[in-house]
Design an enzyme around this catalytic site. Structure first.
Site, PDB file in Angstrom:
ATOM      1  N   HIS A  64       0.842  -1.205   0.000  1.00 50.81           N
ATOM      2  CA  HIS A  64       0.000   0.000   0.000  1.00 50.81           C
ATOM      3  C   HIS A  64       0.877   1.255   0.000  1.00 50.81           C
ATOM      4  O   HIS A  64       0.600   2.221  -0.709  1.00 50.81           O
ATOM      5  CB  HIS A  64      -0.926   0.012   1.206  1.00 50.81           C
ATOM      6  CG  HIS A  64      -1.876  -1.145   1.241  1.00 50.81           C
ATOM      7  ND1 HIS A  64      -2.717  -1.388   2.309  1.00 50.81           N
ATOM      8  CD2 HIS A  64      -2.117  -2.131   0.348  1.00 50.81           C
ATOM      9  CE1 HIS A  64      -3.436  -2.474   2.056  1.00 50.81           C
ATOM     10  NE2 HIS A  64      -3.082  -2.942   0.874  1.00 50.81           N
ATOM     11  N   HIS A 112      -0.560 -11.414  -4.705  1.00 48.34           N
ATOM     12  CA  HIS A 112       0.818 -11.000  -4.445  1.00 48.34           C
ATOM     13  C   HIS A 112       1.843 -11.966  -5.042  1.00 48.34           C
ATOM     14  O   HIS A 112       2.864 -11.540  -5.589  1.00 48.34           O
ATOM     15  CB  HIS A 112       1.047 -10.858  -2.938  1.00 48.34           C
ATOM     16  CG  HIS A 112       0.151  -9.878  -2.284  1.00 48.34           C
ATOM     17  ND1 HIS A 112       0.179  -8.527  -2.580  1.00 48.34           N
ATOM     18  CD2 HIS A 112      -0.838 -10.035  -1.361  1.00 48.34           C
ATOM     19  CE1 HIS A 112      -0.738  -7.900  -1.858  1.00 48.34           C
ATOM     20  NE2 HIS A 112      -1.373  -8.794  -1.121  1.00 48.34           N
TER      21      HIS A 112
END
Length: 301
Positions: free
Chosen positions: A81, A264
């Site tokens: 993030h 991911h």
């Protein structure tokens, strides 16, 4: 294409929040850095300060989040993030000090990081950085999940998610990813999870910092949250994660990303695939352009 200059922040910045898994307060400090420093974490553990650069070589885990480490037991998790905001603003050089093993979750999106960095100011450096441009399609596949990057002069994405949930079946979103669109349409999208999974994680002492203040939480047939920031907030957050994960490559990049049910692990796999090919191409190009130090006649003497 315009020349891309390296950038750092003008002034130091402090951000505080809670860790998603620990539920404890985390302090993150960002400091200006000289050109070619790169993005480097310093993890404070007691009197020790451990250096962990942000790079593909230091990615040690991709389950649930992207985690970097120093090769021993020192790790920093959930970096994506923060990196999505750093990439959007073109920051290439920065020192990041942290007093816990996870980047604070903040509101579950990249927005607080983006706003914080913008408020500190951005300094353009004299040195330039070469962006990554691929010349042919590249892809990674894992069963019915895949992630493709096609050549393009701009960054754009087509992302499809398909969860076993009535509200998240067959969602797809296509958009360009310039700084404005990323800042307005992608970075504010919050992380999401399923209530049954959150309860299971908390029973194991994980996700202790998760709440409706920092996540979109789905029940069996709806949302616990009163409202969403976007109708398709979940797929937008997957794009945020993808941008943040690819930012581990340490360079600007261009291409059309096509993702289906990725995550991911696939993100980092594609990044490794890209860098192995790009590095090879650049080395080949360098060798072909290299001027010999001696002519054949001189070498024969």
């Amino acid at each position: 294409m315009n020349t891309i200059h390296r950038k750092t922040i003008k002034e130091s910045l402090t951000l505080k929040g809670i860790g998603l898994h620990s539920g404890k307060t985390v302090t993150l400090r960002l400091h200006p850095a000289p050109a070619n420093t790169g993005l480097v974490f310093f993890l404070y553990r007691g009197i020790n300060k451990i250096r962990i650069p942000i790079s593909l070589d230091h990615v040690v885990d991709t389950s649930n989040a992207t985690t970097i480490g120093d090769g021993s037991s020192n790790r920093i998790q959930t970096i994506e993030h923060l990196l999505a905001a750093v990439h959007t603003l073109g920051i290439t050089d920065c020192i990041l000090e942290i007093d816990a093993v996870e980047v604070p979750i903040m509101d579950g999106s990249s927005l607080p990081f983006w706003e914080g960095i913008r408020s500190s100011g951005i300094k353009e450096l004299e040195e330039t950085i070469e962006p990554i441009r691929i010349s042919h399609p590249m892809w990674v596949v894992d069963g019915d999940k895949y992630l493709v990057m096609l050549p393009s002069d701009e960054l754009k994405v087509t992302y499809n998610i398909d969860f076993n949930h009535p509200l998240l079946r067959g969602h797809s979103y296509t958009t360009k990813l310039d700084e404005t669109i990323l800042g307005e349409d992608i970075l504010p999208a919050r992380t999401f999870g399923f209530l049954k999974d959150v309860e299971a994680l908390q029973a194991r002492g994980l996700a202790l910092g998760g709440s409706l203040d920092n996540a979109v939480v789905l029940t069996d047939d709806g949302y616990l949250n009163e409202s969403l920031r976007y109708e398709n907030e979940c797929v937008r957050h997957k794009i945020l994660d993808l941008v943040g994960d690819l930012a581990v490559m340490g360079r600007p990049f261009y291409g059309h990303l096509i993702a289906s049910k990725a995550g991911h692990a696939l993100d980092i796999s594609l990044a490794k695939c890209i860098m192995s090919k790009v590095t090879g191409d650049e080395l080949t190009s360098f060798k072909s352009k290299r001027v010999p130090l001696f002519t054949k006649s001189e070498m024969a003497q």
